[in-house]
Design an enzyme around this catalytic site. Structure first.
Site, PDB file in Angstrom:
ATOM      1  N   LYS A   1      45.509  20.920  46.444  1.00  0.00           N
ATOM      2  CA  LYS A   1      44.814  21.907  45.604  1.00  0.00           C
ATOM      3  C   LYS A   1      44.925  21.624  44.099  1.00  0.00           C
ATOM      4  O   LYS A   1      44.043  21.997  43.334  1.00  0.00           O
ATOM      5  CB  LYS A   1      45.320  23.322  45.916  1.00  0.00           C
TER       6      LYS A   1
ATOM      7  N   GLY B   1      46.906  39.081  55.510  1.00  0.00           N
ATOM      8  CA  GLY B   1      46.087  38.214  54.668  1.00  0.00           C
ATOM      9  C   GLY B   1      44.806  37.690  55.315  1.00  0.00           C
ATOM     10  O   GLY B   1      44.136  36.844  54.729  1.00  0.00           O
TER      11      GLY B   1
END
Ligand code: ATR
Length: 287
Positions: A71, A250
């Site tokens: 990322k 989540g």
């Protein structure tokens, strides 16, 4: 779906990728929109992220998601990076632009949309954020930008919390994040907090653990949001519910990070009904 000469490709680059649920999100949306598009996982070996991005550009890949461990590592290979992703220092979505890819961060916009969909407010809230790793750092920034009144950032390692607080306060220009040692939760001012669980504690197979086990802590929470979705109900969520408050996992964050990526790649708006259909499919993997 029928793959033919006009099928466009999207995918996920990361390592590992075999447990991803993203193909379910994107292939379901492609079906609902009747888009001629397929989404596949691509395992990228260590040191090959630059080659992967260049290869994707050469192949005319429409868009990519990026996951662990790339990322941040992917950023130097991009043509441009949007300001939110730049501030967070992490990109999870690449959108094809002239001459390469633009990096975006839909994890955070996805978390915000997930919270909105559950009626959870950030603006004006006093927030307890547990953890100061990559995920929590991004959540701290999101909450600061979205007008949280105060964010108590509790972490086992104090210097990491201090570093994140310094960065977020510096970028937003207000002293909104207060770093604290995890075990100092007893010193939090009396109040009713939105608590966001951003540590890795409680992740399957360690489902019997919560980062704070003391029931007294949970009495000060009006809403708990765990970034974890496996197990479906984490111990943190159970402790929140046992204290009489609302708790969420989540999975909607996962859903909406995908939904927003799909919107960016295809220039469409995913309706609540379509998002619900995808959510129900994802949920089947957990309950
Ligand atoms: P991510 O990118 O998913 O946030 P990470 O950067 O490895 O992952 O961060 C993990 C977070 O979980 C950190 O806040 C870590 O605390 P430290 O900064 O002190 O390492 C927290 N964490 C992991 N295991 C923990 C444990 N057993 N008790 C308390 N906190 C823990």
């Amino acid at each position: 779906m029928e793959i033919d000469g006009k099928t466009r490709t999207c995918g996920l680059i990361g390592n590992p990728v075999e447990h991803t649920l993203s193909p379910i999100i994107h292939n379901t949306l492609a079906e609902r929109f009747s888009h001629n598009l397929v989404y596949v996982p691509f395992l990228v070996e260590s040191g090959k992220i630059g080659d992967a991005v260049k290869g994707a550009e050469a192949l005319g890949i429409l868009g990519l998601n990026v996951t662990v461990p790339y990322k941040s590592e992917v950023i130097p290979w991009l043509k441009e990076v949007d300001p939110l992703a730049e501030a967070i220092g992490a990109v999870n979505t690449l959108v094809s632009v002239q001459g390469g890819f633009k990096g975006c961060n839909t994890d955070m916009t996805g978390l915000y949309r997930a919270m909105e969909s559950e009626g959870i407010r950030i603006e004006g809230e006093e927030i307890i954020l547990l953890g100061a790793g990559g995920a929590s750092r991004a959540v701290a920034y999101l909450c600061a930008v979205k007008g949280a009144k105060r964010i108590y950032l509790l972490n086992r390692t104090l210097d990491k919390a201090q570093k994140v607080a310094g960065e977020v306060n510096g970028r937003t220009g207000r002293e909104v994040v207060m770093p604290m040692r995890l075990e100092e939760y007893g010193k939090l001012p009396e109040g009713k907090y939105l608590a966001i669980q951003g540590t890795s504690v409680g992740l399957a197979p360690h489902a019997d653990e919560a980062v704070i086990e003391d029931k007294a802590f949970y009495g000060n929470i009006h809403t708990g949001f765990d970034l974890i979705y496996s197990p479906w109900e984490t111990k943190f969520m159970r402790l929140v519910r046992e204290s009489g408050a609302e708790a969420y996992n989540g999975l909607k964050m996962l859903l909406y990070q995908g939904v927003i990526a799909y919107e960016l790649w295809n220039g469409v708006q995913v309706s609540g009904e379509d998002a619900k259909e995808v959510y129900e499919k994802l949920k089947r993997y957990f309950v």
